[in-house]
Motif scaffolding. Structure first.
Motif, PDB file in Angstrom:
ATOM      1  N   CYS A  63       0.837  -1.208   0.000  1.00  0.00           N
ATOM      2  CA  CYS A  63       0.000   0.000   0.000  1.00  0.00           C
ATOM      3  C   CYS A  63       0.866   1.250   0.000  1.00  0.00           C
ATOM      4  O   CYS A  63       2.068   1.205   0.277  1.00  0.00           O
ATOM      5  N   GLY A  64       0.234   2.365  -0.300  1.00  0.00           N
ATOM      6  CA  GLY A  64       0.896   3.652  -0.234  1.00  0.00           C
ATOM      7  C   GLY A  64       0.846   4.226   1.168  1.00  0.00           C
ATOM      8  O   GLY A  64       0.220   3.667   2.075  1.00  0.00           O
ATOM      9  N   THR A  65       1.535   5.336   1.325  1.00  0.00           N
ATOM     10  CA  THR A  65       1.615   6.034   2.618  1.00  0.00           C
ATOM     11  C   THR A  65       0.647   7.216   2.586  1.00  0.00           C
ATOM     12  O   THR A  65       0.585   7.942   1.594  1.00  0.00           O
ATOM     13  N   TRP A  66      -0.082   7.391   3.684  1.00  0.00           N
ATOM     14  CA  TRP A  66      -1.108   8.442   3.709  1.00  0.00           C
ATOM     15  C   TRP A  66      -1.079   9.180   5.032  1.00  0.00           C
ATOM     16  O   TRP A  66      -0.356   8.793   5.966  1.00  0.00           O
ATOM     17  N   ASN A  67      -1.896  10.221   5.080  1.00  0.00           N
ATOM     18  CA  ASN A  67      -2.020  10.966   6.347  1.00  0.00           C
ATOM     19  C   ASN A  67      -3.295  10.528   7.066  1.00  0.00           C
ATOM     20  O   ASN A  67      -4.048  11.360   7.573  1.00  0.00           O
ATOM     21  N   THR A  68      -3.497   9.244   7.100  1.00  0.00           N
ATOM     22  CA  THR A  68      -4.693   8.669   7.718  1.00  0.00           C
ATOM     23  C   THR A  68      -4.821   9.144   9.172  1.00  0.00           C
ATOM     24  O   THR A  68      -3.864   9.054   9.939  1.00  0.00           O
ATOM     25  N   ASP A  69      -5.993   9.647   9.518  1.00  0.00           N
ATOM     26  CA  ASP A  69      -6.290  10.161  10.868  1.00  0.00           C
ATOM     27  C   ASP A  69      -5.456  11.394  11.234  1.00  0.00           C
ATOM     28  O   ASP A  69      -5.321  11.722  12.411  1.00  0.00           O
ATOM     29  N   GLY A  70      -4.841  12.050  10.257  1.00  0.00           N
ATOM     30  CA  GLY A  70      -4.172  13.328  10.552  1.00  0.00           C
ATOM     31  C   GLY A  70      -2.705  13.385  10.198  1.00  0.00           C
ATOM     32  O   GLY A  70      -2.327  13.964   9.177  1.00  0.00           O
ATOM     33  N   ALA A 101       5.850  -0.843  -0.319  1.00  0.00           N
ATOM     34  CA  ALA A 101       5.370   0.432   0.206  1.00  0.00           C
ATOM     35  C   ALA A 101       5.607   1.539  -0.813  1.00  0.00           C
ATOM     36  O   ALA A 101       6.697   1.657  -1.372  1.00  0.00           O
ATOM     37  N   LEU A 102       4.573   2.312  -1.056  1.00  0.00           N
ATOM     38  CA  LEU A 102       4.703   3.444  -1.970  1.00  0.00           C
ATOM     39  C   LEU A 102       4.677   4.752  -1.196  1.00  0.00           C
ATOM     40  O   LEU A 102       4.182   4.808  -0.062  1.00  0.00           O
ATOM     41  N   GLY A 103       5.215   5.782  -1.822  1.00  0.00           N
ATOM     42  CA  GLY A 103       5.217   7.087  -1.196  1.00  0.00           C
ATOM     43  C   GLY A 103       5.702   8.141  -2.169  1.00  0.00           C
ATOM     44  O   GLY A 103       5.898   7.860  -3.357  1.00  0.00           O
ATOM     45  N   ASP A 104       5.905   9.311  -1.630  1.00  0.00           N
ATOM     46  CA  ASP A 104       6.254  10.466  -2.454  1.00  0.00           C
ATOM     47  C   ASP A 104       7.336  11.255  -1.714  1.00  0.00           C
ATOM     48  O   ASP A 104       7.211  11.476  -0.502  1.00  0.00           O
ATOM     49  N   ASP A 105       8.381  11.653  -2.441  1.00  0.00           N
ATOM     50  CA  ASP A 105       9.501  12.312  -1.751  1.00  0.00           C
ATOM     51  C   ASP A 105       9.196  13.742  -1.337  1.00  0.00           C
ATOM     52  O   ASP A 105      10.045  14.425  -0.753  1.00  0.00           O
ATOM     53  N   ARG A 106       7.987  14.211  -1.592  1.00  0.00           N
ATOM     54  CA  ARG A 106       7.597  15.527  -1.066  1.00  0.00           C
ATOM     55  C   ARG A 106       7.277  15.437   0.426  1.00  0.00           C
ATOM     56  O   ARG A 106       7.165  16.442   1.103  1.00  0.00           O
ATOM     57  N   TYR A 107       7.105  14.203   0.904  1.00  0.00           N
ATOM     58  CA  TYR A 107       6.742  14.001   2.307  1.00  0.00           C
ATOM     59  C   TYR A 107       7.973  13.596   3.122  1.00  0.00           C
ATOM     60  O   TYR A 107       8.828  12.843   2.637  1.00  0.00           O
ATOM     61  N   TYR A 108       8.012  14.045   4.355  1.00  0.00           N
ATOM     62  CA  TYR A 108       9.147  13.727   5.231  1.00  0.00           C
ATOM     63  C   TYR A 108       9.223  12.221   5.487  1.00  0.00           C
ATOM     64  O   TYR A 108      10.293  11.610   5.385  1.00  0.00           O
ATOM     65  N   TYR A 109       8.100  11.607   5.823  1.00  0.00           N
ATOM     66  CA  TYR A 109       8.079  10.167   6.125  1.00  0.00           C
ATOM     67  C   TYR A 109       7.819   9.370   4.845  1.00  0.00           C
ATOM     68  O   TYR A 109       6.807   8.705   4.693  1.00  0.00           O
ATOM     69  N   THR A 110       8.784   9.442   3.945  1.00  0.00           N
ATOM     70  CA  THR A 110       8.620   8.826   2.626  1.00  0.00           C
ATOM     71  C   THR A 110       8.484   7.310   2.756  1.00  0.00           C
ATOM     72  O   THR A 110       9.326   6.652   3.380  1.00  0.00           O
ATOM     73  N   ALA A 132      12.000  -4.876   1.623  1.00  0.00           N
ATOM     74  CA  ALA A 132      10.766  -4.271   1.117  1.00  0.00           C
ATOM     75  C   ALA A 132      11.039  -3.591  -0.232  1.00  0.00           C
ATOM     76  O   ALA A 132      12.134  -3.077  -0.470  1.00  0.00           O
ATOM     77  N   LEU A 133      10.033  -3.608  -1.083  1.00  0.00           N
ATOM     78  CA  LEU A 133      10.100  -2.819  -2.316  1.00  0.00           C
ATOM     79  C   LEU A 133       9.505  -1.449  -2.011  1.00  0.00           C
ATOM     80  O   LEU A 133       8.324  -1.348  -1.671  1.00  0.00           O
ATOM     81  N   LEU A 134      10.339  -0.422  -2.105  1.00  0.00           N
ATOM     82  CA  LEU A 134       9.869   0.947  -1.885  1.00  0.00           C
ATOM     83  C   LEU A 134       9.762   1.639  -3.239  1.00  0.00           C
ATOM     84  O   LEU A 134      10.740   1.684  -3.998  1.00  0.00           O
ATOM     85  N   VAL A 135       8.596   2.132  -3.538  1.00  0.00           N
ATOM     86  CA  VAL A 135       8.391   2.829  -4.813  1.00  0.00           C
ATOM     87  C   VAL A 135       8.095   4.294  -4.491  1.00  0.00           C
ATOM     88  O   VAL A 135       7.027   4.635  -3.993  1.00  0.00           O
ATOM     89  N   VAL A 136       9.087   5.129  -4.774  1.00  0.00           N
ATOM     90  CA  VAL A 136       8.978   6.554  -4.457  1.00  0.00           C
ATOM     91  C   VAL A 136       8.489   7.295  -5.703  1.00  0.00           C
ATOM     92  O   VAL A 136       9.041   7.135  -6.783  1.00  0.00           O
ATOM     93  N   ASN A 137       7.439   8.077  -5.530  1.00  0.00           N
ATOM     94  CA  ASN A 137       6.798   8.849  -6.603  1.00  0.00           C
ATOM     95  C   ASN A 137       6.046   7.921  -7.563  1.00  0.00           C
ATOM     96  O   ASN A 137       5.937   6.724  -7.309  1.00  0.00           O
ATOM     97  N   GLU A 138       5.564   8.465  -8.649  1.00  0.00           N
ATOM     98  CA  GLU A 138       4.703   7.658  -9.536  1.00  0.00           C
ATOM     99  C   GLU A 138       5.436   6.397 -10.009  1.00  0.00           C
ATOM    100  O   GLU A 138       6.625   6.458 -10.327  1.00  0.00           O
TER     101      GLU A 138
END
Ligand SMILES: Cc1cc2nc3c(=O)[nH]c(=O)nc-3n(C[C@H](O)[C@H](O)[C@H](O)COP(=O)(O)O)c2cc1C
Length: 161
Positions: A63-70, A101-110, A132-138
């Motif tokens: 799954c991707g990384t989100w700001n779930t619950d804040g 795990a997916l994420g975006d390098d605009r976020y601190y907790y990538t 883990a396979l980390l996929v940063v950005n699209e």
């Protein structure tokens, strides 16, 4: 590249959550690579039951990384509902689990969702399979990395089974 079928390696369950389609795309690339070598089943976290985590010889959580619950750096909300909610009491009984795990390098907790999934596995009696396979950005344009990771995963499964 399609991997060759190995009769000793049987089934892989992939449970994923994807809000804007990135994780779903990565899972699609991965499945294309592995499906000739393993029996691969995919299941959306939104619909998954705790028992779905126990299906298959091995499991991938993705799954991707989100700001779930804040705060930032959290699990995708559907994965959180599954892992922290419905499956909070599950015993993985030594099951080997690989993490995407997916994420975006605009976020601190990538890509921090990977750490949450890793903790879930270890706290519930599972074992982490490989890096883990980390996929940063699209993910578009990152297919070769995904394929290489899939091949390495297949090698590990072939050795362990
Ligand atoms: C509201 C929101 C919060 C996000 N928070 C983070 C974050 O904390 N860390 C990170 O690495 N990426 C974060 N992302 C980026 C997503 O994890 C990234 O776009 C991912 O590829 C989405 O995958 P999906 O479409 O499969 O859900 C966030 C995106 C959104 C829209």
């Amino acid at each position: 590249m399609l991997l060759r079928y190995n009769a000793q390696v049987s089934s892989l369950q992939i449970i994923y959550a994807s809000t804007s389609g990135h994780t779903e795309y990565v899972v699609g690339v991965l499945t294309e690579v592995l499906k000739g070598a393993l029996q691969v089943a995919t299941c959306n976290a939104e619909a998954a039951t705790p028992e779905d985590l126990l299906k298959g010889d091995n499991l991938i959580l993705a799954c991707g990384t989100w700001n779930t619950d804040g705060p930032e750096g959290q699990l995708n909300p559907h994965m959180k509902d599954l892992l922290v909610g419905r499956a909070k009491d599950i015993d993985l009984a030594g099951k080997q689990v690989a993490i995407i795990a997916l994420g975006d390098d605009r976020y601190y907790y990538t890509c921090r969702s990977g750490e949450h999934m890793r903790r879930f596995v270890l706290d519930h009696g599972g074992k982490i399979l490989g890096d883990a396979l980390l996929v940063v950005n699209e993910p578009y344009g990152q297919e070769e990395r995904v394929k290489k990771w899939a091949e390495a995963l297949h090698q590990k499964l072939a050795i362990r089974n």
